[in-house]
Design an enzyme around this catalytic site. Structure first.
Site, PDB file in Angstrom:
ATOM      1  N   CYS A  40      23.051  13.894   6.883  1.00  0.00           N
ATOM      2  CA  CYS A  40      24.125  14.074   6.091  1.00  0.00           C
ATOM      3  C   CYS A  40      24.301  12.898   5.118  1.00  0.00           C
ATOM      4  O   CYS A  40      25.297  12.297   5.138  1.00  0.00           O
ATOM      5  CB  CYS A  40      25.509  14.172   7.095  1.00  0.00           C
ATOM      6  SG  CYS A  40      25.210  15.499   7.956  1.00  0.00           S
ATOM      7  N   GLU A  41      23.349  12.648   4.016  1.00  0.00           N
ATOM      8  CA  GLU A  41      23.401  11.706   3.238  1.00  0.00           C
ATOM      9  C   GLU A  41      22.481  12.252   1.786  1.00  0.00           C
ATOM     10  O   GLU A  41      21.437  12.758   2.122  1.00  0.00           O
ATOM     11  CB  GLU A  41      22.488  10.488   3.583  1.00  0.00           C
ATOM     12  CG  GLU A  41      23.392   9.437   4.473  1.00  0.00           C
ATOM     13  CD  GLU A  41      24.382   8.693   3.372  1.00  0.00           C
ATOM     14  OE1 GLU A  41      24.440   8.736   2.319  1.00  0.00           O
ATOM     15  OE2 GLU A  41      25.129   8.028   4.101  1.00  0.00           O
ATOM     16  N   ARG A 101      11.867   4.892   1.804  1.00  0.00           N
ATOM     17  CA  ARG A 101      11.587   4.280   0.718  1.00  0.00           C
ATOM     18  C   ARG A 101      12.033   5.192  -0.621  1.00  0.00           C
ATOM     19  O   ARG A 101      12.718   4.547  -1.424  1.00  0.00           O
ATOM     20  CB  ARG A 101      10.042   3.965   0.398  1.00  0.00           C
ATOM     21  CG  ARG A 101       9.608   3.102   1.285  1.00  0.00           C
ATOM     22  CD  ARG A 101       7.928   2.528   1.064  1.00  0.00           C
ATOM     23  NE  ARG A 101       7.936   1.550  -0.306  1.00  0.00           N
ATOM     24  CZ  ARG A 101       7.640   2.034  -1.668  1.00  0.00           C
ATOM     25  NH1 ARG A 101       7.197   3.517  -1.551  1.00  0.00           N
ATOM     26  NH2 ARG A 101       7.666   1.254  -2.393  1.00  0.00           N
ATOM     27  N   GLY A 103       2.517  -8.727  -1.131  1.00  0.00           N
ATOM     28  CA  GLY A 103       2.899  -8.360  -2.535  1.00  0.00           C
ATOM     29  C   GLY A 103       1.899  -7.611  -3.331  1.00  0.00           C
ATOM     30  O   GLY A 103       2.448  -7.198  -4.476  1.00  0.00           O
ATOM     31  N   GLU A 125      -1.225 -12.843   2.820  1.00  0.00           N
ATOM     32  CA  GLU A 125      -0.462 -11.943   3.922  1.00  0.00           C
ATOM     33  C   GLU A 125      -0.252 -10.459   3.266  1.00  0.00           C
ATOM     34  O   GLU A 125       0.869 -10.214   3.414  1.00  0.00           O
ATOM     35  CB  GLU A 125       0.618 -12.681   4.502  1.00  0.00           C
ATOM     36  CG  GLU A 125       1.418 -13.136   3.564  1.00  0.00           C
ATOM     37  CD  GLU A 125       2.562 -14.451   4.189  1.00  0.00           C
ATOM     38  OE1 GLU A 125       2.352 -15.023   5.195  1.00  0.00           O
ATOM     39  OE2 GLU A 125       3.666 -14.153   3.619  1.00  0.00           O
ATOM     40  N   GLY A 152       0.368  -6.477   3.222  1.00  0.00           N
ATOM     41  CA  GLY A 152       0.852  -5.611   4.331  1.00  0.00           C
ATOM     42  C   GLY A 152       0.323  -4.289   3.298  1.00  0.00           C
ATOM     43  O   GLY A 152      -0.759  -3.611   4.038  1.00  0.00           O
ATOM     44  N   ARG A 153       1.224  -3.986   2.771  1.00  0.00           N
ATOM     45  CA  ARG A 153       0.992  -2.738   1.723  1.00  0.00           C
ATOM     46  C   ARG A 153      -0.259  -2.272   1.401  1.00  0.00           C
ATOM     47  O   ARG A 153      -0.832  -1.338   1.374  1.00  0.00           O
ATOM     48  CB  ARG A 153       1.871  -2.913   0.640  1.00  0.00           C
ATOM     49  CG  ARG A 153       2.083  -1.554  -0.200  1.00  0.00           C
ATOM     50  CD  ARG A 153       2.866  -1.675  -1.458  1.00  0.00           C
ATOM     51  NE  ARG A 153       4.111  -2.473  -1.445  1.00  0.00           N
ATOM     52  CZ  ARG A 153       5.303  -2.016  -0.971  1.00  0.00           C
ATOM     53  NH1 ARG A 153       5.430  -0.864  -0.714  1.00  0.00           N
ATOM     54  NH2 ARG A 153       6.072  -3.205  -0.964  1.00  0.00           N
ATOM     55  N   TYR A 162      14.733   2.772  -2.531  1.00  0.00           N
ATOM     56  CA  TYR A 162      14.258   2.349  -3.698  1.00  0.00           C
ATOM     57  C   TYR A 162      14.122   3.319  -4.733  1.00  0.00           C
ATOM     58  O   TYR A 162      13.531   2.974  -5.940  1.00  0.00           O
ATOM     59  CB  TYR A 162      13.009   1.668  -3.687  1.00  0.00           C
ATOM     60  CG  TYR A 162      12.731   0.768  -2.345  1.00  0.00           C
ATOM     61  CD1 TYR A 162      13.684  -0.612  -2.660  1.00  0.00           C
ATOM     62  CD2 TYR A 162      11.992   0.577  -1.534  1.00  0.00           C
ATOM     63  CE1 TYR A 162      13.448  -1.482  -1.325  1.00  0.00           C
ATOM     64  CE2 TYR A 162      11.694  -0.098  -0.287  1.00  0.00           C
ATOM     65  CZ  TYR A 162      12.585  -1.223  -0.268  1.00  0.00           C
ATOM     66  OH  TYR A 162      12.718  -2.188   0.588  1.00  0.00           O
TER      67      TYR A 162
HETATM   68  C1  LIG Z   1       7.122  -8.316   3.574  1.00  0.00           C
HETATM   69  C2  LIG Z   1       6.403  -9.445   3.612  1.00  0.00           C
HETATM   70  C3  LIG Z   1       4.916  -9.584   3.090  1.00  0.00           C
HETATM   71  C4  LIG Z   1       4.099  -8.418   3.087  1.00  0.00           C
HETATM   72  O1  LIG Z   1       4.362  -7.751   1.997  1.00  0.00           O
HETATM   73  P1  LIG Z   1       3.561  -6.414   1.219  1.00  0.00           P
HETATM   74  O2  LIG Z   1       4.346  -5.998   0.011  1.00  0.00           O
HETATM   75  O3  LIG Z   1       3.481  -5.388   2.291  1.00  0.00           O
HETATM   76  O4  LIG Z   1       2.224  -7.105   1.108  1.00  0.00           O
HETATM   77  C5  LIG Z   1       4.104 -10.691   3.472  1.00  0.00           C
HETATM   78  N1  LIG Z   1       4.919 -11.927   3.598  1.00  0.00           N
HETATM   79  C6  LIG Z   1       5.915 -12.076   3.840  1.00  0.00           C
HETATM   80  C7  LIG Z   1       6.844 -13.423   3.985  1.00  0.00           C
HETATM   81  C8  LIG Z   1       6.936 -10.906   3.519  1.00  0.00           C
HETATM   82  O5  LIG Z   1       8.198 -10.930   3.905  1.00  0.00           O
END
Ligand SMILES: *Cc1c(COP(=O)(O)O)cnc(C)c1O
Length: 418
Positions: free
Chosen positions: A340-341, A309, A230, A271, A273-274, A313
């Site tokens: 077609c959206e 995205r 997050g 954890e 990702g982004r 969003y």
């Molecule tokens: C999606 C997700 C992440 C990664 O989220 P980011 O916004 O990409 O950092 C980490 N943990 C869980 C459980 C998720 O569902």
């Protein structure tokens, strides 16, 4: 600030060549940038031993990129069987894999437990009895409910489908102890794309106080807390990067205090990702049409199948036109794909340099939740992925989908129930 000047400096001189060789559209990822962000993250959290990032596979499930993460010493956060298989395919095993599922199926538990297992992160008390073999190490996802506010993408914790409630969390650990668990972790995930580092400090504080409460109640210690992903990235030019150094030093101080008070302390896991890959990817498309109706439209050869995205969003992704950045002639346009959206737009009423057919349009910050979120609606096929290596070479790391891929699920042996 979107796409960094450094990434642009690496990519721009080779972009035309890459477009000619591979053809558009494609996502291209910057290995140098991913390594720099990874090393910065480790440095920010180096104040205590045992910090570990588990890269959230769903952000960019490509083994070539995951391998870069693995070489940094990171584990993987997986939430489905194929994601676990991806992590195992590049050699991750056992506690390198955190399995954070929800609404978990028996098939998923079996995959998670196979092959030296993984760290099971249970989403609910009802799943305890369904774990085929209770592992020694177990974790629960905690949902604080009204004790915390969520944020826009992930929503209010009270309405969230995830995790174990405050009222049930102690009993959840009591129950797994009864079933043989001996080592413990606690996890939460409350924010998405959060740029304010203090929110994550509060999350650390919250988990530490929960861990303290449960450890006193049940006379156990916790090996780790996992504050989730997050962490945000600046998609808009006027946004600033999240202060990862401050997050590192303030969470380190909290763990130090915890240790002084209790004589032990959990390790800190995360954890993201982004944050790890988001800024280090761009979607490269070619302008194929212009249309002037009530608004002006710039049509490109990519569609929502490459990047959901903006449509999903209303997310902002910065755009530049290759070799036209210094142009003084501008116009306000919607940048659109061919689906077609009417939400199939990469930008709405954006001021861009005046373009011609054949110009290369670069959409920033597509390195996380970009290709991965793509879909096949309207039989639009997903694009290829490229990796710009540290030595300047460019590698195809996923080919584009073809019509044969689209038809693959339609070609099967007859199966009729009479
Ligand atoms: C999606 C997700 C992440 C990664 O989220 P980011 O916004 O990409 O950092 C980490 N943990 C869980 C459980 C998720 O569902």
């Amino acid at each position: 600030m979107p796409m960094s000047i450094e990434f642009k400096t690496r990519l721009s001189p080779v972009l035309k060549k890459a477009v000619k060789h591979f053809g558009t559209p494609f996502h291209i990822y910057d290995e140098t940038g991913i390594i720099e962000t990874s090393e910065h993250l480790k440095k920010a959290f180096s104040g205590r031993n045992g910090f570990r990032e588990f890269f959230a596979v769903k952000a960019l499930p490509n083994p070539s990129v995951m391998k870069i993460m693995k070489d940094q010493g990171f584990g993987f956060d997986c939430s489905s069987s194929p994601e676990i298989m991806l992590a195992r395919n590049i050699g991750s095993r056992g506690e390198d894999i955190m399995f954070t599922s929800n609404n978990t199926s028996m098939e998923q538990f079996e995959t998670a437990n196979a092959d030296e297992g993984s760290i099971l992160n249970l989403d609910d008390v009802s799943l305890i009895a369904k774990v085929p073999v209770m592992p020694e190490l177990i974790c629960f996802r905690y949902n604080p409910g009204p004790r915390r506010r969520g944020n826009k993408i992930i929503g209010n914790p009270v309405e969230s489908k995830y995790g174990v409630s405050h009222e049930k969390i102690t009993d959840a650990y009591k129950e797994v102890i009864k079933r043989g668990a001996k080592r413990f972790g606690m996890h939460t995930m409350l924010a998405s794309n959060e740029l304010n580092y203090e929110y994550m400090v509060e999350t650390t504080q919250m988990l530490l106080s929960m861990v303290e409460q449960v450890s006193y109640a049940l006379d156990i210690k916790f090996e780790f807390i996992n504050i989730g992903g997050g962490l945000g990235i600046p998609y808009r030019p006027d946004q600033k990067k999240m202060n990862i150094d401050a997050l590192g030093s303030e969470t380190t101080a909290l763990l130090d205090q915890f240790e002084q008070k209790n004589g032990w302390s959990p390790k800190l896991f995360m954890e993201s990702g982004r944050y790890m890959t988001g800024p280090h990817g761009v979607l490269v498309t070619t302008i194929i049409n212009h249309k002037d109706i009530y608004r002006k439209y710039v049509g490109v050869d990519a569609s929502m199948s490459s990047l959901m995205r903006p449509g999903m969003y209303e997310a902002y992704h910065h755009i530049h036109i290759h070799e036209k950045e210094d142009l003084t002639q501008h116009e306000t346009v919607d940048v659109v794909g061919s689906l077609c959206e009417n939400i199939d737009k990469f930008a709405v009423q954006r001021t861009l340099p005046v373009t011609s057919e054949g110009d290369i349009l670069v959409i920033h910050d597509t390195g996380a939740h970009g290709h991965a979120m793509g879909f096949n609606y309207n039989a639009n096929l997903r694009p290829k992925e490229l990796l710009l290596r540290t030595d300047g070479s460019i590698e195809l790391i996923r080919r584009e989908e073809t019509v044969n891929d689209y038809f693959a699920t339609l070609n099967f042996e007859k199966n009729i129930l009479c």
